[in-house]
Each structure stands twice: as C-alpha cells, then as structure tokens.
Design a protein around this motif. Sequence first.
Motif, PDB file in Angstrom:
ATOM      1  N   LEU A  29       0.864  -1.170   0.000  1.00 32.41           N
ATOM      2  CA  LEU A  29       0.000   0.000   0.000  1.00 32.41           C
ATOM      3  C   LEU A  29       0.904   1.223   0.000  1.00 32.41           C
ATOM      4  O   LEU A  29       1.757   1.374   0.877  1.00 32.41           O
ATOM      5  CB  LEU A  29      -0.897  -0.018   1.232  1.00 32.41           C
ATOM      6  CG  LEU A  29      -1.837   1.144   1.457  1.00 32.41           C
ATOM      7  CD1 LEU A  29      -2.755   1.345   0.256  1.00 32.41           C
ATOM      8  CD2 LEU A  29      -2.662   0.897   2.709  1.00 32.41           C
ATOM      9  N   ARG A  30       0.738   2.075  -1.009  1.00 31.91           N
ATOM     10  CA  ARG A  30       1.605   3.236  -1.179  1.00 31.91           C
ATOM     11  C   ARG A  30       0.754   4.471  -1.457  1.00 31.91           C
ATOM     12  O   ARG A  30      -0.340   4.367  -2.003  1.00 31.91           O
ATOM     13  CB  ARG A  30       2.551   2.952  -2.351  1.00 31.91           C
ATOM     14  CG  ARG A  30       3.658   3.922  -2.535  1.00 31.91           C
ATOM     15  CD  ARG A  30       4.640   3.472  -3.610  1.00 31.91           C
ATOM     16  NE  ARG A  30       4.111   3.777  -4.931  1.00 31.91           N
ATOM     17  CZ  ARG A  30       3.861   2.879  -5.879  1.00 31.91           C
ATOM     18  NH1 ARG A  30       4.070   1.603  -5.659  1.00 31.91           N
ATOM     19  NH2 ARG A  30       3.405   3.251  -7.041  1.00 31.91           N
ATOM     20  N   VAL A  31       1.263   5.625  -1.079  1.00 26.56           N
ATOM     21  CA  VAL A  31       0.621   6.898  -1.373  1.00 26.56           C
ATOM     22  C   VAL A  31       1.574   7.683  -2.266  1.00 26.56           C
ATOM     23  O   VAL A  31       2.772   7.753  -1.996  1.00 26.56           O
ATOM     24  CB  VAL A  31       0.330   7.697  -0.082  1.00 26.56           C
ATOM     25  CG1 VAL A  31      -0.174   9.084  -0.409  1.00 26.56           C
ATOM     26  CG2 VAL A  31      -0.676   6.955   0.780  1.00 26.56           C
ATOM     27  N   GLU A  32       1.034   8.249  -3.356  1.00 21.54           N
ATOM     28  CA  GLU A  32       1.862   9.071  -4.229  1.00 21.54           C
ATOM     29  C   GLU A  32       1.069  10.278  -4.701  1.00 21.54           C
ATOM     30  O   GLU A  32      -0.164  10.286  -4.624  1.00 21.54           O
ATOM     31  CB  GLU A  32       2.394   8.268  -5.412  1.00 21.54           C
ATOM     32  CG  GLU A  32       1.336   7.686  -6.297  1.00 21.54           C
ATOM     33  CD  GLU A  32       1.891   6.797  -7.406  1.00 21.54           C
ATOM     34  OE1 GLU A  32       1.261   6.776  -8.463  1.00 21.54           O
ATOM     35  OE2 GLU A  32       2.927   6.130  -7.211  1.00 21.54           O
ATOM     36  N   LYS A  33       1.784  11.292  -5.173  1.00 16.54           N
ATOM     37  CA  LYS A  33       1.115  12.483  -5.689  1.00 16.54           C
ATOM     38  C   LYS A  33       0.350  12.109  -6.937  1.00 16.54           C
ATOM     39  O   LYS A  33       0.821  11.342  -7.768  1.00 16.54           O
ATOM     40  CB  LYS A  33       2.122  13.582  -6.001  1.00 16.54           C
ATOM     41  CG  LYS A  33       2.720  14.196  -4.770  1.00 16.54           C
ATOM     42  CD  LYS A  33       3.635  15.339  -5.118  1.00 16.54           C
ATOM     43  CE  LYS A  33       4.195  15.921  -3.838  1.00 16.54           C
ATOM     44  NZ  LYS A  33       5.044  17.072  -4.085  1.00 16.54           N
ATOM     45  N   GLY A  34      -0.860  12.685  -7.071  1.00 13.81           N
ATOM     46  CA  GLY A  34      -1.671  12.427  -8.250  1.00 13.81           C
ATOM     47  C   GLY A  34      -3.125  12.274  -7.876  1.00 13.81           C
ATOM     48  O   GLY A  34      -3.523  12.517  -6.736  1.00 13.81           O
ATOM     49  N   GLY A  35      -3.904  11.857  -8.820  1.00  8.47           N
ATOM     50  CA  GLY A  35      -5.332  11.690  -8.583  1.00  8.47           C
ATOM     51  C   GLY A  35      -6.042  13.036  -8.582  1.00  8.47           C
ATOM     52  O   GLY A  35      -5.423  14.095  -8.640  1.00  8.47           O
TER      53      GLY A  35
END
Length: 110
Positions: A29-35
């Motif tokens: 489970l990862r969080v990244e900039k975007g969406g």
Amino acid sequence: MISLTSSAVEHLKSLIAEKQADASTGLRLRVEKGGCAGMQYVMGLDHSTPEDTVQSQDGVSIIIDAESLSFLRGSQIDYVDSLSDAGFKLTNPNAARSCGCGTSFEPQAA
C-alpha cells in the motif's frame, strides 16, 4: 496501525493463492502524488524490503514504505464487491476529503 476487515483478509488470501505467490508476498500500500484530490493510493502484491513497515493480520501482510506510513496510520482496508464496483477500499482518518473515485484523497493540514 492499519486494520483489515475479514472480507479484505479473505480476498487477499485468495488473490495470493490465485497468483501462486510465495508466503512472503503481501499487499503493498503506497501513497503518491496524483489523482483528482492531490494524493492517490496505489496497491499491488509485492515483497517487502528492509526499509518497509510490514504488518501481519490473520495470515496476510500489508507492506508500507516509510514515506506513505504517515498518510495511512489508523486506516482500514475493506474489500467490497457490489453491482457497481469491486476492490479494496480504504477508510483513511488522515484524509481531509476523498474523491468520489475512492482512490484519491487530500491529506489533512499538518
């Protein structure tokens, strides 16, 4: 840390068996900039590295990198299978708001 519902645990076990993955495989489970709300969740089967935090529950593992951990503390992962949608869903207490797609969120101000 992060909790999984029984539905999420069972689906993750099934997914790992379907992919014939070894016992060290977990859900990364990862969080990244975007969406559409600024940050987005990214999930997939993977193996941990020494820098990761690994949490085990009921025979499955969740793998989280150090940068994502602060965005995810206290979250719950569920697996939903409905007429309109199916997949892992996160309930994240660190999100100021979430997008309707369910994969994007705006973090609370520090």
